[in-house]
Enzyme design. Structure first.
Site, PDB file in Angstrom:
ATOM      1  N   GLY A   1       2.144 -10.024   3.906  1.00 25.27           N
ATOM      2  CA  GLY A   1       1.261  -9.637   5.275  1.00 25.27           C
ATOM      3  C   GLY A   1       0.131  -9.103   5.041  1.00 25.27           C
ATOM      4  O   GLY A   1      -0.797  -9.347   5.706  1.00 25.27           O
TER       5      GLY A   1
ATOM      6  N   ALA B   1       4.601  -6.407   5.250  1.00 27.01           N
ATOM      7  CA  ALA B   1       5.694  -5.674   6.325  1.00 27.01           C
ATOM      8  C   ALA B   1       6.169  -4.455   5.829  1.00 27.01           C
ATOM      9  O   ALA B   1       6.566  -4.360   4.525  1.00 27.01           O
ATOM     10  CB  ALA B   1       6.635  -6.652   6.653  1.00 27.01           C
TER      11      ALA B   1
ATOM     12  N   GLU C   1      -2.056 -11.848   4.177  1.00 20.99           N
ATOM     13  CA  GLU C   1      -2.217 -12.599   5.554  1.00 20.99           C
ATOM     14  C   GLU C   1      -3.134 -12.012   6.546  1.00 20.99           C
ATOM     15  O   GLU C   1      -4.021 -12.765   7.243  1.00 20.99           O
ATOM     16  CB  GLU C   1      -0.845 -13.005   6.070  1.00 20.99           C
ATOM     17  CG  GLU C   1      -0.171 -13.884   5.037  1.00 20.99           C
ATOM     18  CD  GLU C   1       1.493 -14.003   5.336  1.00 20.99           C
ATOM     19  OE1 GLU C   1       2.135 -12.907   5.477  1.00 20.99           O
ATOM     20  OE2 GLU C   1       1.888 -14.980   5.925  1.00 20.99           O
TER      21      GLU C   1
HETATM   22  N1  CO8 Z   1       7.151  -1.514   2.653  1.00 18.63           N
HETATM   23  C1  CO8 Z   1       7.504  -0.163   2.857  1.00 18.63           C
HETATM   24  N2  CO8 Z   1       7.319   0.579   1.818  1.00 18.63           N
HETATM   25  C2  CO8 Z   1       6.558   0.051   0.596  1.00 18.63           C
HETATM   26  C3  CO8 Z   1       6.456  -1.255   0.417  1.00 18.63           C
HETATM   27  C4  CO8 Z   1       6.593  -2.100   1.540  1.00 18.63           C
HETATM   28  N3  CO8 Z   1       6.523  -3.358   1.728  1.00 18.63           N
HETATM   29  N4  CO8 Z   1       5.699  -1.434  -0.878  1.00 18.63           N
HETATM   30  C5  CO8 Z   1       5.621  -0.303  -1.315  1.00 18.63           C
HETATM   31  N5  CO8 Z   1       6.267   0.740  -0.469  1.00 18.63           N
HETATM   32  C6  CO8 Z   1       6.411   2.260  -0.821  1.00 18.63           C
HETATM   33  C7  CO8 Z   1       7.267   2.182  -1.868  1.00 18.63           C
HETATM   34  O1  CO8 Z   1       8.868   2.325  -1.123  1.00 18.63           O
HETATM   35  C8  CO8 Z   1       7.017   3.581  -2.443  1.00 18.63           C
HETATM   36  O2  CO8 Z   1       7.403   4.772  -1.534  1.00 18.63           O
HETATM   37  P1  CO8 Z   1       8.612   6.030  -2.177  1.00 18.63           P
HETATM   38  O3  CO8 Z   1       7.767   6.410  -3.262  1.00 18.63           O
HETATM   39  O4  CO8 Z   1       8.666   6.724  -0.828  1.00 18.63           O
HETATM   40  O5  CO8 Z   1       9.506   5.149  -2.344  1.00 18.63           O
HETATM   41  C9  CO8 Z   1       5.415   3.450  -2.309  1.00 18.63           C
HETATM   42  O6  CO8 Z   1       5.181   2.659  -1.101  1.00 18.63           O
HETATM   43  C10 CO8 Z   1       4.823   3.310  -3.904  1.00 18.63           C
HETATM   44  O7  CO8 Z   1       5.358   1.937  -4.064  1.00 18.63           O
HETATM   45  P2  CO8 Z   1       6.126   1.826  -5.525  1.00 18.63           P
HETATM   46  O8  CO8 Z   1       6.410   2.975  -5.999  1.00 18.63           O
HETATM   47  O9  CO8 Z   1       6.741   0.555  -5.712  1.00 18.63           O
HETATM   48  O10 CO8 Z   1       4.640   1.554  -6.441  1.00 18.63           O
HETATM   49  P3  CO8 Z   1       4.602   0.629  -7.604  1.00 18.63           P
HETATM   50  O11 CO8 Z   1       3.068   0.863  -7.823  1.00 18.63           O
HETATM   51  O12 CO8 Z   1       5.673   0.872  -8.659  1.00 18.63           O
HETATM   52  O13 CO8 Z   1       4.698  -1.168  -7.058  1.00 18.63           O
HETATM   53  C11 CO8 Z   1       4.140  -2.822  -5.476  1.00 18.63           C
HETATM   54  C12 CO8 Z   1       3.756  -1.255  -6.189  1.00 18.63           C
HETATM   55  C13 CO8 Z   1       3.931  -3.956  -6.511  1.00 18.63           C
HETATM   56  C14 CO8 Z   1       3.203  -3.021  -4.326  1.00 18.63           C
HETATM   57  C15 CO8 Z   1       5.663  -2.688  -5.023  1.00 18.63           C
HETATM   58  O14 CO8 Z   1       5.885  -1.632  -4.054  1.00 18.63           O
HETATM   59  C16 CO8 Z   1       5.920  -3.757  -4.178  1.00 18.63           C
HETATM   60  O15 CO8 Z   1       6.374  -5.048  -5.033  1.00 18.63           O
HETATM   61  N6  CO8 Z   1       6.223  -3.719  -2.921  1.00 18.63           N
HETATM   62  C17 CO8 Z   1       6.660  -4.863  -2.014  1.00 18.63           C
HETATM   63  C18 CO8 Z   1       5.434  -5.792  -1.799  1.00 18.63           C
HETATM   64  C19 CO8 Z   1       6.318  -7.034  -1.018  1.00 18.63           C
HETATM   65  O16 CO8 Z   1       7.018  -7.503  -1.348  1.00 18.63           O
HETATM   66  N7  CO8 Z   1       5.504  -7.346   0.165  1.00 18.63           N
HETATM   67  C20 CO8 Z   1       5.696  -8.312   0.946  1.00 18.63           C
HETATM   68  C21 CO8 Z   1       6.522  -7.912   2.171  1.00 18.63           C
HETATM   69  S1  CO8 Z   1       7.185  -9.080   3.001  1.00 18.63           S
HETATM   70  C22 CO8 Z   1       5.911  -9.530   4.222  1.00 18.63           C
HETATM   71  O17 CO8 Z   1       4.698  -8.989   4.164  1.00 18.63           O
HETATM   72  C23 CO8 Z   1       5.822 -10.511   5.495  1.00 18.63           C
HETATM   73  C24 CO8 Z   1       5.042 -10.122   6.527  1.00 18.63           C
HETATM   74  C25 CO8 Z   1       5.246 -11.214   7.728  1.00 18.63           C
HETATM   75  C26 CO8 Z   1       6.104 -10.267   8.716  1.00 18.63           C
HETATM   76  C27 CO8 Z   1       6.123 -11.050   9.967  1.00 18.63           C
HETATM   77  C28 CO8 Z   1       7.168 -11.921   9.956  1.00 18.63           C
HETATM   78  C29 CO8 Z   1       6.814 -13.123  11.017  1.00 18.63           C
END
Ligand code: CO8
Length: 261
Positions: free
Chosen positions: A112, A65, A115
């Site tokens: 997600g 998400a 998923e």
């Molecule tokens: N949402 C929005 N933007 C994101 C997300 C995200 N999930 N993940 C990364 N980005 C963005 C970052 O903010 C960044 O943008 P900016 O430079 O503008 O700040 C860009 O992508 C690159 O990211 P990073 O700089 O963080 O890159 P890294 O290589 O350092 O790290 C990772 C990559 C490991 C993927 C890290 O970004 C991370 O941990 N992201 C979050 C991943 C996460 O927790 N995902 C689970 C989300 S919850 C979910 O998916 C639930 C779904 C169910 C929803 C429906 C409910 C019923």
């Protein structure tokens, strides 16, 4: 602004591309709604025989998400959970559409995003892909089908371990666990996935549709019911034009031409 979902067509194979590489293809409401609409259009096209779900950029398939828009929703006190509704609709379409769906997974495939890949019939991973369900780290749980679809795919103990620990695993480990069907070099991911889709697309479409339906139902029904459903589908195919064509082509030593009837 670029569309969050792109569509391309190569003969009988359609390619849907998640197109938010700047946000690692994180899912917004708009992306999910466009995905569901695209799948509806794909279903209406009887000449389309297989669908590849790919992602733009090299870094990620999808990181789940879009947490930025999720935080905004919370801050605005939005009523209900439109994201949950959109996820249910789009992922349900991937799972039930009567066409084989194959995820081509590059880079991060998290939350997600995993998923979404689990809602496809098959998964091909780049050797650089990374998989994980990190929701418990942020006080949530895999709420887009993860607790159910992953458990059905790899069994409860392995599914719990991934969800309890939130650890990320690589493509080889995902293959060992049975999460992905194939691991290929990152540079050839899309080509190899399209080739797999084209191979499936060359088979009798009604056979593929019935197999998908029966395998999807298998975990939900008792064996006797499942075998009865299989028998009915078998009898249905026996009457089809494609069954005649398949047998005739075999005897005549030529490739069959299937029409989906
Ligand atoms: N949402 C929005 N933007 C994101 C997300 C995200 N999930 N993940 C990364 N980005 C963005 C970052 O903010 C960044 O943008 P900016 O430079 O503008 O700040 C860009 O992508 C690159 O990211 P990073 O700089 O963080 O890159 P890294 O290589 O350092 O790290 C990772 C990559 C490991 C993927 C890290 O970004 C991370 O941990 N992201 C979050 C991943 C996460 O927790 N995902 C689970 C989300 S919850 C979910 O998916 C639930 C779904 C169910 C929803 C429906 C409910 C019923």
């Amino acid at each position: 602004m670029e569309e969050p979902i792109l569509w391309d067509r190569e003969g009988p194979v359609g390619v849907i591309t998640l197109n938010r590489p700047e946000a690692l293809n994180a899912m917004t409401l708009e992306l999910l709604e466009q995905l569901a609409r695209r799948l509806d259009e794909a279903e209406a096209d009887s000449t389309l025989r297989a669908i590849v779900l790919a992602a733009a950029g090299e870094k990620a398939f999808c990181v789940g998400a879009d947490l930025k828009s999720r935080v905004k929703e919370y801050d605005e006190g939005q009523a209900g959970d439109p994201m949950a509704d959109a996820v249910k609709s789009a992922f349900g379409r991937l799972e039930s559409i009567p066409r084989p769906t194959i995820a081509a997974v590059n880079g991060y495939c998290l939350g997600g995003g995993l998923e979404m890949a689990l809602s496809c019939d098959l998964r091909v991973a780049a050797d650089t892909a990374q998989f994980g369900l990190p929701e418990a780290r942020v006080g949530s749980l895999p709420g887009a089908g993860g607790t159910q679809r992953l458990t059905r795919l790899i069994g409860p103990a392995r599914a719990k371990e991934l969800m309890f620990t939130c650890e990320r695993i690589g493509a080889d480990e995902a293959y060992r666990l049975g999460i992905v069907n194939r691991v290929v070099p990152a540079a050839s991911l899309l080509d190899e996935t399209k080739a797999l889709a084209a191979s499936i697309a060359s088979k009798a479409p009604l056979s593929i549709q019935k197999i998908k339906l029966l395998v999807n139902r298998a975990p939900e029904v008792d064996l006797e019911t499942g075998l009865q459903l299989e028998r009915e589908a078998h009898a249905f195919l026996k009457e089809s034009e494609d069954r005649q064509e398949g047998m005739r082509a075999f005897v005549e030593k030529r490739d069959p031409v299937f029409v989906g009837r």
